[in-house]
Design a protein around this motif. Structure first.
Motif, PDB file in Angstrom:
ATOM      1  N   ASN A 238       0.849  -1.211   0.000  1.00  0.00           N
ATOM      2  CA  ASN A 238       0.000   0.000   0.000  1.00  0.00           C
ATOM      3  C   ASN A 238       0.876   1.250   0.000  1.00  0.00           C
ATOM      4  O   ASN A 238       0.522   2.281   0.572  1.00  0.00           O
ATOM      5  N   LYS A 239       2.003   1.153  -0.665  1.00  0.00           N
ATOM      6  CA  LYS A 239       3.058   2.159  -0.599  1.00  0.00           C
ATOM      7  C   LYS A 239       2.598   3.562  -0.989  1.00  0.00           C
ATOM      8  O   LYS A 239       2.851   4.529  -0.262  1.00  0.00           O
ATOM      9  N   SER A 240       1.918   3.703  -2.112  1.00  0.00           N
ATOM     10  CA  SER A 240       1.572   5.046  -2.599  1.00  0.00           C
ATOM     11  C   SER A 240       0.611   5.759  -1.643  1.00  0.00           C
ATOM     12  O   SER A 240       0.775   6.956  -1.357  1.00  0.00           O
ATOM     13  N   ASN A 241      -0.385   5.036  -1.131  1.00  0.00           N
ATOM     14  CA  ASN A 241      -1.313   5.637  -0.178  1.00  0.00           C
ATOM     15  C   ASN A 241      -0.609   6.011   1.124  1.00  0.00           C
ATOM     16  O   ASN A 241      -0.892   7.050   1.720  1.00  0.00           O
ATOM     17  N   ILE A 242       0.293   5.159   1.566  1.00  0.00           N
ATOM     18  CA  ILE A 242       1.017   5.419   2.810  1.00  0.00           C
ATOM     19  C   ILE A 242       1.936   6.620   2.661  1.00  0.00           C
ATOM     20  O   ILE A 242       2.038   7.463   3.569  1.00  0.00           O
ATOM     21  N   ILE A 243       2.600   6.738   1.523  1.00  0.00           N
ATOM     22  CA  ILE A 243       3.474   7.899   1.290  1.00  0.00           C
ATOM     23  C   ILE A 243       2.663   9.190   1.321  1.00  0.00           C
ATOM     24  O   ILE A 243       3.084  10.199   1.908  1.00  0.00           O
ATOM     25  N   ASN A 244       1.475   9.172   0.717  1.00  0.00           N
ATOM     26  CA  ASN A 244       0.606  10.354   0.771  1.00  0.00           C
ATOM     27  C   ASN A 244       0.229  10.703   2.204  1.00  0.00           C
ATOM     28  O   ASN A 244       0.226  11.881   2.592  1.00  0.00           O
ATOM     29  N   SER A 245      -0.070   9.684   2.997  1.00  0.00           N
ATOM     30  CA  SER A 245      -0.431   9.921   4.394  1.00  0.00           C
ATOM     31  C   SER A 245       0.753  10.464   5.194  1.00  0.00           C
ATOM     32  O   SER A 245       0.586  11.338   6.040  1.00  0.00           O
ATOM     33  N   ILE A 246       1.939   9.939   4.917  1.00  0.00           N
ATOM     34  CA  ILE A 246       3.146  10.439   5.596  1.00  0.00           C
ATOM     35  C   ILE A 246       3.397  11.893   5.227  1.00  0.00           C
ATOM     36  O   ILE A 246       3.747  12.722   6.084  1.00  0.00           O
ATOM     37  N   ASP A 247       3.197  12.236   3.948  1.00  0.00           N
ATOM     38  CA  ASP A 247       3.384  13.621   3.501  1.00  0.00           C
ATOM     39  C   ASP A 247       2.418  14.567   4.215  1.00  0.00           C
ATOM     40  O   ASP A 247       2.805  15.652   4.677  1.00  0.00           O
ATOM     41  N   GLU A 248       1.152  14.146   4.307  1.00  0.00           N
ATOM     42  CA  GLU A 248       0.150  14.975   4.992  1.00  0.00           C
ATOM     43  C   GLU A 248       0.497  15.141   6.473  1.00  0.00           C
ATOM     44  O   GLU A 248       0.369  16.230   7.039  1.00  0.00           O
ATOM     45  N   PHE A 249       0.934  14.060   7.088  1.00  0.00           N
ATOM     46  CA  PHE A 249       1.311  14.092   8.500  1.00  0.00           C
ATOM     47  C   PHE A 249       2.538  14.986   8.715  1.00  0.00           C
ATOM     48  O   PHE A 249       2.597  15.770   9.672  1.00  0.00           O
ATOM     49  N   THR A 250       3.518  14.880   7.814  1.00  0.00           N
ATOM     50  CA  THR A 250       4.731  15.704   7.907  1.00  0.00           C
ATOM     51  C   THR A 250       4.388  17.186   7.819  1.00  0.00           C
ATOM     52  O   THR A 250       4.922  18.008   8.570  1.00  0.00           O
ATOM     53  N   ASN A 251       3.480  17.532   6.914  1.00  0.00           N
ATOM     54  CA  ASN A 251       3.063  18.928   6.783  1.00  0.00           C
ATOM     55  C   ASN A 251       2.377  19.431   8.056  1.00  0.00           C
ATOM     56  O   ASN A 251       2.574  20.577   8.473  1.00  0.00           O
ATOM     57  N   GLU A 252       1.581  18.555   8.664  1.00  0.00           N
ATOM     58  CA  GLU A 252       0.887  18.951   9.897  1.00  0.00           C
ATOM     59  C   GLU A 252       1.861  19.086  11.063  1.00  0.00           C
ATOM     60  O   GLU A 252       1.713  19.979  11.908  1.00  0.00           O
ATOM     61  N   ILE A 253       2.869  18.241  11.109  1.00  0.00           N
ATOM     62  CA  ILE A 253       3.912  18.356  12.134  1.00  0.00           C
ATOM     63  C   ILE A 253       4.660  19.680  11.983  1.00  0.00           C
ATOM     64  O   ILE A 253       4.955  20.375  12.967  1.00  0.00           O
ATOM     65  N   LYS A 254       4.954  20.041  10.732  1.00  0.00           N
ATOM     66  CA  LYS A 254       5.633  21.321  10.472  1.00  0.00           C
ATOM     67  C   LYS A 254       4.758  22.500  10.907  1.00  0.00           C
ATOM     68  O   LYS A 254       5.255  23.497  11.445  1.00  0.00           O
ATOM     69  N   ASN A 255       3.453  22.367  10.674  1.00  0.00           N
ATOM     70  CA  ASN A 255       2.509  23.405  11.090  1.00  0.00           C
ATOM     71  C   ASN A 255       2.513  23.562  12.608  1.00  0.00           C
ATOM     72  O   ASN A 255       2.566  24.675  13.141  1.00  0.00           O
ATOM     73  N   PHE A 256       2.484  22.441  13.304  1.00  0.00           N
ATOM     74  CA  PHE A 256       2.498  22.490  14.769  1.00  0.00           C
ATOM     75  C   PHE A 256       3.840  23.002  15.288  1.00  0.00           C
ATOM     76  O   PHE A 256       3.908  23.728  16.296  1.00  0.00           O
ATOM     77  N   LYS A 257       4.909  22.664  14.597  1.00  0.00           N
ATOM     78  CA  LYS A 257       6.237  23.150  14.979  1.00  0.00           C
ATOM     79  C   LYS A 257       6.293  24.677  14.934  1.00  0.00           C
ATOM     80  O   LYS A 257       6.874  25.327  15.813  1.00  0.00           O
ATOM     81  N   LYS A 258       5.660  25.257  13.914  1.00  0.00           N
ATOM     82  CA  LYS A 258       5.611  26.722  13.807  1.00  0.00           C
ATOM     83  C   LYS A 258       4.870  27.336  14.977  1.00  0.00           C
ATOM     84  O   LYS A 258       5.273  28.378  15.509  1.00  0.00           O
ATOM     85  N   ILE A 259       3.771  26.694  15.373  1.00  0.00           N
ATOM     86  CA  ILE A 259       2.989  27.198  16.509  1.00  0.00           C
ATOM     87  C   ILE A 259       3.831  27.170  17.775  1.00  0.00           C
ATOM     88  O   ILE A 259       3.844  28.133  18.555  1.00  0.00           O
ATOM     89  N   VAL A 260       4.551  26.082  17.980  1.00  0.00           N
ATOM     90  CA  VAL A 260       5.415  25.963  19.159  1.00  0.00           C
ATOM     91  C   VAL A 260       6.541  26.986  19.102  1.00  0.00           C
ATOM     92  O   VAL A 260       6.868  27.641  20.099  1.00  0.00           O
ATOM     93  N   LYS A 261       7.118  27.134  17.923  1.00  0.00           N
ATOM     94  CA  LYS A 261       8.242  28.059  17.751  1.00  0.00           C
ATOM     95  C   LYS A 261       7.834  29.501  18.009  1.00  0.00           C
ATOM     96  O   LYS A 261       8.608  30.307  18.549  1.00  0.00           O
ATOM     97  N   ASN A 262       6.598  29.851  17.646  1.00  0.00           N
ATOM     98  CA  ASN A 262       6.100  31.210  17.881  1.00  0.00           C
ATOM     99  C   ASN A 262       5.941  31.512  19.367  1.00  0.00           C
ATOM    100  O   ASN A 262       5.880  32.674  19.772  1.00  0.00           O
ATOM    101  N   GLY A 263       5.842  30.468  20.164  1.00  0.00           N
ATOM    102  CA  GLY A 263       5.828  30.633  21.614  1.00  0.00           C
ATOM    103  C   GLY A 263       4.539  31.159  22.205  1.00  0.00           C
ATOM    104  O   GLY A 263       4.526  31.611  23.357  1.00  0.00           O
TER     105      GLY A 263
END
Length: 281
Positions: A238-263
């Protein structure tokens, strides 16, 4: 009611299913096959099955419902065995976590087998594996996703009735939609646990992990301890679907990282509260 039900693969899931069928008296006989003879002996001794097959597959020929409970990467060879030994009008299903790969496997099978197959996926399980870890209530009140590969409504009705008699709730879903959704709701959480637990283990002093972790880690560690053979197959197929899910999750982690970084503590709180609201709505 089916006369004889055949479990092809007697791991924890297959053993638990055999128990559920026997307990519910949903057929006259429960037969099984597994490459591990010790699993078959254990299942018969503990009355999970009535009898087991050898490589002549004489019991397979007598069965009118066959359920594949083996790792998804083994489906090709299993379908070949079933195709040679299936009885007329028998139904074939499975409990696998992915479905679109089955289309390719069935392409090499007879028209009769292709017409008799309908996919099933019970949304239940355990990090423990092997017949000795079978559970008596694993399927109780669980959801089963049913994926038809053809427009045979009688087939859909029969397999739906089978799962309902075991005590499950059924939802019909197309194979492609199934694999896309499960990559997000099931496969990604397991992959996240593999990566997170690996990272934590590499940072904590060796042999002292229990001193530095709590319940949250144990929840992830439980998932990370799942059967490696099973998950290797799921991820690779199920590689292609999983890669898409990982990409979406990575983007959301980056979004949350920005929130944390803003303090801004209010933004962190809002982020978490939005999740609470959706979970409890």
């Amino acid at each position: 009611m089916f006369r004889n039900i055949y479990i092809f693969g007697l791991g924890m899931m297959g053993g638990s299913l055999a128990h559920a069928i026997k307990r519910g008296k949903n057929c006259k006989k429960v037969y099984a096959y597994d490459t591990c003879r010790q699993s078959l002996l254990f299942a018969k001794k503990n009355l999970l099955i009535d009898d087991y097959d050898d490589k002549q597959f004489t019991l397979l020929k007598k069965s009118d419902l066959i359920i594949i409970c083996a790792p998804v990467k083994k489906y090709d060879e299993i379908f070949k065995v079933i195709d040679k030994n299936i009885s007329e009008n028998a139904i074939v299903s499975d409990i696998g976590s992915i479905k679109t790969n089955i289309t390719t496997s069935l392409d090499n099978c007879s028209v009769s087998l292709r017409r008799s197959f309908i996919g099933s996926h019970p949304l239940t399980g355990s990090e423990k594996y092997g017949i000795r870890n079978y559970q008596t209530n694993l399927y109780n009140n669980q959801y089963v996703l049913i994926s038809p590969f053809n427009k045979n409504n009688d087939l859909l009705k029969e397999i739906t009735n089978f799962w309902k008699k075991i005590g499950c709730n059924c939802i019909t879903i197309k194979p492609r939609q199934h694999d896309s959704l499960l990559a997000l709701t099931s496969h990604l959480p397991h992959i996240t646990s593999f990566v997170l637990v690996k990272n934590i283990l590499s940072k904590c002093p060796q042999g002292e992990i229990d001193s530095y972790t709590g319940g949250g880690f144990r929840d992830f560690a439980r998932l990370a301890n799942s059967d490696s053979e099973m998950w290797e197959g799921i991820i690779s197929l199920n590689k292609s679907n999983i890669i898409n899910s990982i990409d979406e999750f990575t983007n959301e982690i980056k979004n949350f990282k920005k929130i944390v970084k803003n303090g801004k503590s209010t933004e962190i709180k809002k982020y978490i509260e939005k999740i609470h609201k959706k979970l409890n709505s």
